[in-house]
Design a protein around this motif. Structure first.
Motif, PDB file in Angstrom:
ATOM      1  N   LEU A 196       0.534  -1.012   0.147  1.00  0.00           N
ATOM      2  CA  LEU A 196      -0.024   0.386  -0.213  1.00  0.00           C
ATOM      3  C   LEU A 196       1.053   0.983  -0.183  1.00  0.00           C
ATOM      4  CD1 LEU A 196      -2.981   1.240   0.710  1.00  0.00           C
ATOM      5  CD2 LEU A 196      -2.308   0.877   2.659  1.00  0.00           C
ATOM      6  N   VAL A 197       0.646   2.080  -1.232  1.00  0.00           N
ATOM      7  CA  VAL A 197       0.815   3.055  -0.432  1.00  0.00           C
ATOM      8  C   VAL A 197       0.246   5.159  -0.262  1.00  0.00           C
ATOM      9  CG1 VAL A 197       2.059   5.121  -2.464  1.00  0.00           C
ATOM     10  CG2 VAL A 197       1.970   3.162  -3.116  1.00  0.00           C
ATOM     11  N   LEU A 198       1.038   4.959   1.226  1.00  0.00           N
ATOM     12  CA  LEU A 198       0.821   6.178   2.006  1.00  0.00           C
ATOM     13  C   LEU A 198       1.265   7.779   1.651  1.00  0.00           C
ATOM     14  CD1 LEU A 198       0.611   4.358   5.641  1.00  0.00           C
ATOM     15  CD2 LEU A 198      -1.341   4.031   4.079  1.00  0.00           C
ATOM     16  N   GLY A 210      12.960   2.145  -7.482  1.00  0.00           N
ATOM     17  CA  GLY A 210      13.679   1.288  -7.194  1.00  0.00           C
ATOM     18  C   GLY A 210      13.734   0.043  -5.150  1.00  0.00           C
ATOM     19  N   PRO A 211      14.171   0.993  -5.158  1.00  0.00           N
ATOM     20  CA  PRO A 211      14.202   0.694  -3.543  1.00  0.00           C
ATOM     21  C   PRO A 211      12.631   1.064  -3.167  1.00  0.00           C
ATOM     22  CG  PRO A 211      15.933   2.292  -3.760  1.00  0.00           C
ATOM     23  CD  PRO A 211      16.111   2.290  -5.423  1.00  0.00           C
ATOM     24  N   ALA A 212      12.176   1.997  -3.489  1.00  0.00           N
ATOM     25  CA  ALA A 212      10.856   2.010  -3.131  1.00  0.00           C
ATOM     26  C   ALA A 212      10.068   0.790  -3.582  1.00  0.00           C
ATOM     27  CB  ALA A 212      10.097   3.556  -3.784  1.00  0.00           C
ATOM     28  N   ILE A 266       5.458   5.727  -8.723  1.00  0.00           N
ATOM     29  CA  ILE A 266       5.614   4.316  -7.605  1.00  0.00           C
ATOM     30  C   ILE A 266       4.225   3.429  -8.129  1.00  0.00           C
ATOM     31  CG2 ILE A 266       6.550   3.403  -5.488  1.00  0.00           C
ATOM     32  CD1 ILE A 266       7.683   6.014  -4.688  1.00  0.00           C
ATOM     33  N   ALA A 267       3.675   3.838  -8.069  1.00  0.00           N
ATOM     34  CA  ALA A 267       1.812   3.079  -7.582  1.00  0.00           C
ATOM     35  C   ALA A 267       1.641   2.369  -9.156  1.00  0.00           C
ATOM     36  CB  ALA A 267       0.124   4.345  -7.177  1.00  0.00           C
ATOM     37  N   ARG A 305       4.120   1.737 -11.308  1.00  0.00           N
ATOM     38  CA  ARG A 305       4.414   1.082 -11.344  1.00  0.00           C
ATOM     39  C   ARG A 305       4.179  -0.460 -10.867  1.00  0.00           C
ATOM     40  NH1 ARG A 305      11.648   1.187 -11.990  1.00  0.00           N
ATOM     41  NH2 ARG A 305      11.750  -1.007 -11.719  1.00  0.00           N
ATOM     42  N   MET A 306       3.834  -0.791  -9.980  1.00  0.00           N
ATOM     43  CA  MET A 306       3.889  -1.926  -8.872  1.00  0.00           C
ATOM     44  C   MET A 306       2.455  -2.151  -8.306  1.00  0.00           C
ATOM     45  SD  MET A 306       6.730  -1.876  -8.331  1.00  0.00           S
ATOM     46  CE  MET A 306       6.427  -3.856  -6.838  1.00  0.00           C
ATOM     47  N   ARG A 307       1.048  -1.674  -9.711  1.00  0.00           N
ATOM     48  CA  ARG A 307       0.315  -1.960  -8.893  1.00  0.00           C
ATOM     49  C   ARG A 307      -0.355  -2.007  -7.833  1.00  0.00           C
ATOM     50  NH1 ARG A 307      -2.715  -0.494 -12.389  1.00  0.00           N
ATOM     51  NH2 ARG A 307      -4.665  -2.370 -12.330  1.00  0.00           N
ATOM     52  N   ALA A 308      -0.194  -0.951  -6.951  1.00  0.00           N
ATOM     53  CA  ALA A 308      -0.346  -0.474  -5.336  1.00  0.00           C
ATOM     54  C   ALA A 308      -1.145   0.361  -5.327  1.00  0.00           C
ATOM     55  CB  ALA A 308       1.296  -0.197  -4.860  1.00  0.00           C
TER      56      ALA A 308
END
Length: 258
Positions: free
Chosen positions: A85-87, A141-143, A178-179, A181-184
């Motif tokens: 989850l991205v907060l 990358g790290p995220a 990021i969301a 890219r990661m489907r978050a």
């Protein structure tokens, strides 16, 4: 009135700085043991996050008992165990990350390079897998790795703390990228406070009015955005509207009386 709160406000405040410093020293010592006893990897990062959460709870609990901090964060219990989850949160104070870490054991934060590189506390953040805030290309990358490890990734998309009494500034696109890219999924976290302490420009040793009152609520949640420019832009606009929405007079009065 609890015994601690019967002591004068200046004594309680400056004592709390010493106590919190001691908690951070113990935090770093425990993390050092982890680094010496476990190989680098997901398991060590997970153990470091649990340790960080435990010590953050200890610090926040002390501040509550001493009458320094009055923080309503009950809303966070509904997301404490959610993963990948991205907060995204507004950033009125340096206390924000400490308060959130005390309630969210799986949280990883994108952190300013100046903090991430410190010998004190910075070593704990690195061991726990916190992400150094560099350019967007360098943090993706790290995220993304933290989300693959089923963490919650916290970003303050304003990029800096706001000044007391001012609206949130314009947000940066990193969380949306990021969301995508990661489907978050994305969850908005709203931090309300009347306290100016450790907002932008407030000195560390300057005592604010006590107690410092905080209320943390959940804004809207968004499903993972599609990987196209329009979806990313729409997500950014929606989050920015959440941050810039003015608090009504009634809301402000409720916060003062919390």
């Amino acid at each position: 009135m609890p015994l601690l709160q019967s002591i004068s406000a200046p004594v309680r405040f400056y004592t709390s700085l010493l106590v919190t410093g001691g908690v951070f020293a113990a935090l770093d010592a425990g993390t050092c043991v982890l680094r010496l006893s476990m190989p680098e990897g997901p398991r060590r990062r997970r153990m470091a996050r649990r340790w960080l959460c435990t010590m953050a709870r200890l610090a926040v609990g002390y501040l509550h008992r001493a009458g320094i901090l009055d923080c309503d964060m009950a809303a966070l219990t509904t997301i404490a165990q959610r993963r990948n989850l991205v907060l995204v949160a507004n950033h009125p104070s340096r206390l924000d990350c400490l308060i959130l870490a005390s309630a969210l054991p799986h949280m990883v934060c994108v952190t300013k390079a100046s903090i991430w590189e410190r010998g004190v506390l910075g070593s704990t953040l690195r061991t726990a897998g916190y992400v150094r805030h560099d350019s967007l290309l360098k943090i993706i990358g790290p995220a993304s790795q933290s989300l693959r490890e089923d963490c919650q990734l916290l970003l303050f998309p304003e990029g800096t703390r706001s000044r007391a009494g001012e609206q949130a500034g314009p947000i940066q696109p990193g969380f949306a990228a990021i969301a995508q890219r990661m489907r978050a999924d994305v969850q908005v976290v709203l931090i309300e406070t009347q306290s100016p302490y450790l907002s932008q420009g407030w000195p560390f040793l300057r005592r604010p009015p006590l107690p410092m009152r905080y209320r943390i609520t959940l804004g809207p949640g968004f499903c993972a955005p599609s990987r196209d420019e329009a979806s990313g832009r729409a997500l950014m606009d929606a989050v920015e509207r959440c941050f810039q929405k003015k608090t009504s007079p009634q809301d402000g009065e409720d916060l003062k009386n919390t």
